[in-house]
Design an enzyme around this catalytic site. Sequence first.
Site, PDB file in Angstrom:
ATOM      1  N   SER A  16       0.841  -1.061  -0.068  1.00  0.00           N
ATOM      2  CA  SER A  16      -0.051  -0.060   0.177  1.00  0.00           C
ATOM      3  C   SER A  16       0.791   1.124  -0.210  1.00  0.00           C
ATOM      4  O   SER A  16       0.394   2.285   0.581  1.00  0.00           O
ATOM      5  CB  SER A  16      -0.986   0.003   1.128  1.00  0.00           C
ATOM      6  OG  SER A  16      -1.423  -1.168   1.325  1.00  0.00           O
ATOM      7  N   GLY A  18       1.513   2.673  -2.745  1.00  0.00           N
ATOM      8  CA  GLY A  18       1.281   3.790  -3.717  1.00  0.00           C
ATOM      9  C   GLY A  18       1.839   3.441  -5.164  1.00  0.00           C
ATOM     10  O   GLY A  18       1.904   4.308  -5.854  1.00  0.00           O
ATOM     11  N   ASP A  73      -6.033  -1.756  -8.840  1.00  0.00           N
ATOM     12  CA  ASP A  73      -4.948  -0.966  -9.631  1.00  0.00           C
ATOM     13  C   ASP A  73      -5.416  -0.689 -10.970  1.00  0.00           C
ATOM     14  O   ASP A  73      -4.757   0.332 -11.673  1.00  0.00           O
ATOM     15  CB  ASP A  73      -3.605  -1.420  -9.488  1.00  0.00           C
ATOM     16  CG  ASP A  73      -3.059  -1.127  -8.102  1.00  0.00           C
ATOM     17  OD1 ASP A  73      -3.333   0.108  -7.550  1.00  0.00           O
ATOM     18  OD2 ASP A  73      -2.365  -1.799  -7.477  1.00  0.00           O
ATOM     19  N   CYS A 385     -26.291  -1.546  -8.643  1.00  0.00           N
ATOM     20  CA  CYS A 385     -26.377  -2.914  -8.877  1.00  0.00           C
ATOM     21  C   CYS A 385     -27.193  -3.506  -7.652  1.00  0.00           C
ATOM     22  O   CYS A 385     -28.261  -3.352  -7.717  1.00  0.00           O
ATOM     23  CB  CYS A 385     -24.954  -3.381  -8.670  1.00  0.00           C
ATOM     24  SG  CYS A 385     -24.948  -5.101  -9.680  1.00  0.00           S
ATOM     25  N   GLN A 389     -31.095  -3.183  -7.062  1.00  0.00           N
ATOM     26  CA  GLN A 389     -31.997  -4.396  -6.780  1.00  0.00           C
ATOM     27  C   GLN A 389     -32.964  -3.947  -5.439  1.00  0.00           C
ATOM     28  O   GLN A 389     -34.156  -4.512  -5.476  1.00  0.00           O
ATOM     29  CB  GLN A 389     -31.298  -5.808  -6.643  1.00  0.00           C
ATOM     30  CG  GLN A 389     -30.509  -5.926  -8.144  1.00  0.00           C
ATOM     31  CD  GLN A 389     -29.696  -7.042  -7.977  1.00  0.00           C
ATOM     32  OE1 GLN A 389     -29.606  -7.537  -6.917  1.00  0.00           O
ATOM     33  NE2 GLN A 389     -29.141  -7.433  -8.945  1.00  0.00           N
ATOM     34  N   ARG A 466     -25.466 -11.559 -10.611  1.00  0.00           N
ATOM     35  CA  ARG A 466     -26.285 -12.863 -11.131  1.00  0.00           C
ATOM     36  C   ARG A 466     -27.808 -12.680 -11.089  1.00  0.00           C
ATOM     37  O   ARG A 466     -28.510 -13.488 -11.720  1.00  0.00           O
ATOM     38  CB  ARG A 466     -25.830 -13.806  -9.885  1.00  0.00           C
ATOM     39  CG  ARG A 466     -24.611 -14.325  -9.911  1.00  0.00           C
ATOM     40  CD  ARG A 466     -24.268 -15.537  -9.181  1.00  0.00           C
ATOM     41  NE  ARG A 466     -22.887 -15.666  -8.648  1.00  0.00           N
ATOM     42  CZ  ARG A 466     -21.860 -16.117  -9.412  1.00  0.00           C
ATOM     43  NH1 ARG A 466     -22.244 -16.710 -10.691  1.00  0.00           N
ATOM     44  NH2 ARG A 466     -20.670 -16.262  -9.105  1.00  0.00           N
ATOM     45  N   HIS A 512     -22.347  -1.048 -13.356  1.00  0.00           N
ATOM     46  CA  HIS A 512     -21.662  -0.012 -12.567  1.00  0.00           C
ATOM     47  C   HIS A 512     -21.155   1.106 -13.505  1.00  0.00           C
ATOM     48  O   HIS A 512     -19.969   0.921 -13.969  1.00  0.00           O
ATOM     49  CB  HIS A 512     -20.468  -0.912 -11.821  1.00  0.00           C
ATOM     50  CG  HIS A 512     -20.954  -2.038 -11.049  1.00  0.00           C
ATOM     51  ND1 HIS A 512     -20.822  -1.781  -9.674  1.00  0.00           N
ATOM     52  CD2 HIS A 512     -21.380  -3.131 -11.307  1.00  0.00           C
ATOM     53  CE1 HIS A 512     -21.370  -3.207  -9.099  1.00  0.00           C
ATOM     54  NE2 HIS A 512     -21.690  -3.809 -10.075  1.00  0.00           N
ATOM     55  N   GLU A 514     -19.603   3.374 -12.481  1.00  0.00           N
ATOM     56  CA  GLU A 514     -18.272   3.977 -11.801  1.00  0.00           C
ATOM     57  C   GLU A 514     -16.930   3.461 -12.415  1.00  0.00           C
ATOM     58  O   GLU A 514     -15.970   4.333 -12.260  1.00  0.00           O
ATOM     59  CB  GLU A 514     -18.605   3.602 -10.243  1.00  0.00           C
ATOM     60  CG  GLU A 514     -17.968   2.278  -9.901  1.00  0.00           C
ATOM     61  CD  GLU A 514     -19.503   1.467  -9.880  1.00  0.00           C
ATOM     62  OE1 GLU A 514     -20.457   1.926 -10.442  1.00  0.00           O
ATOM     63  OE2 GLU A 514     -19.549   0.539  -9.035  1.00  0.00           O
TER      64      GLU A 514
END
Length: 537
Positions: A16, A18, A73, A385, A389, A466, A512, A514
């Site tokens: 972590s 970076g 990543d 998502c 639902q 699913r 999604h 994003e």
Amino acid sequence: MARAKYVFITGGVLSSVGKGIVTASIGFLLKARGYSVGAIKIDPYINVDAGTMNPFAHGEVFVTEDGGETDLDIGHYERFLNQNLSKKHNITTGQIYLSVIEKERRGDYLGQTVQVIPHITDEIKDRIKDLALETGVDVMIVEIGGTVGDIEGLPFLEAARQMKLEEGDDNTIFIHVALAPTLTTTGEQKTKPVQHSVQELRRIGIQPDIIVVRSQRPLEEEARRKIALYSTLPKKAVISNHDVDTIYRVPILLEKQGMPSLILEKLKMKDTKPDLDPWIRFVKLLDESSYKVRIAMIGKYTKLKDSYISIVEALKHAGAYFKAKPVLEWVESTDIEENRVDIGEIVDRTHAAIILPGFGRRGAEGKIRAIKQFREAGKPLLGICFGMQLSVVEIARNVLGLKGANSTELDRNTPHPVIDLLPEQRRISKLGGTMRLGASPINVVKGTIAWEMYGKEIVYERHRHRYEVNEKYLDKLESAGLRVSGWSPNGLVEFIEFPRNIHKFFFGTQPHPEYKSRPLNPSPVFSKYIETIINSN
Ligand code: GLN
């Protein structure tokens, strides 16, 4: 076609640190000079992909256009490079062994003893080189996950070492990213851990060409001098990558220290003036964003913020263009269920909510309670998502009065399965890589909020699920005012929404969005969401 050049990124001292952002930033800076760039993430774990891991362990599972369930990543690379990467850009130990063992069973190595060197290392090198060839990039950046010294990372480092030998000195460069901690008592920057990790790297035959030092404050001259000396490098090859307020500033930080020029010089490539203007403009927008947009983030992996990193980044991208700064309040949905938090108070003190993606029963009822309260308060609500639902479940129960309505993921015997398994999922027994994955076309319905977002008939967003809205309940849901504003070509519900006369923003998306949001190309869904919040306050 000229062969690709390779940039290997290793990490030292701790994980972590970076490396992912450094990798993405280097890619961006080379691309800004007109070079075509790809980036590979190597994950030394034995899972074939990230899809079967709990987000608590490794953060978000990032889904690629071609349906890969990859390390987060890859998301950073896509956002910085502003380009799609295929699933082949995430290599794991699991994939390497799987194919070597398959080859062995097929008899490809007949007569040989199959070993880590050369069979595993050859497989690693082949994958990297084949992908560089296939994508035709000028530069392939390869980030080796984990920390130098990890047992499981060794075959990858060995493969990288051999690649230098095979590809030549001018075609490979090693960049080591390591941490120089600051002692809180004296405020002194300590370089010993960096020195040790460089020694560890050398022990396996790799001499770094550049060292990127992660530190709290800018690297002091004395620390730089020491690291350079012990690493046998000129001082200019020791780069300070100190803490900055946003990851999007890292490319600028590296550029200022001449890092891309160093890389290009070593790789015998021409250095040109980069076009950084759009990026600098974006960072400036971030700086100028002061209008606080308070968003409740309702999920169940909220203890590790990286679990939802693409959503957090998408909010930043969209926010910047409205000069809005998203201030996130993380709400653990099990805390709502068990009355450890008062969701009413959260509704009062935030402007809007996002019901986050997820799986399984834990925390689901808490999410449904949050949806009800935000809906009744008339505050903007975005369900992604699983969040979409559960919004359908909430409406079925509380607007349509369908008692016990549920998703069959949560209650197999629900009297009203408003969310049910996708038909093609019924035959599936293996759980790895078998969801509905990746980008597919969505037909956007004219005259809807989805249409306002995208402004075109066919859009592509990435899926990972699913379950789906059960078409048998569509008439009923529509009678509650809900409308479907996006369909898959074969009739699956992709977007749902209330028209504005019922609710100012109640939007659910099965895919999604994003995953496709980028600093220079924010997601239309997130932009509309932020815009609505701003206009309604
Ligand atoms: N658990 C739900 C499904 O499988 C939603 C998945 C998600 O949120 N990514 O359909």
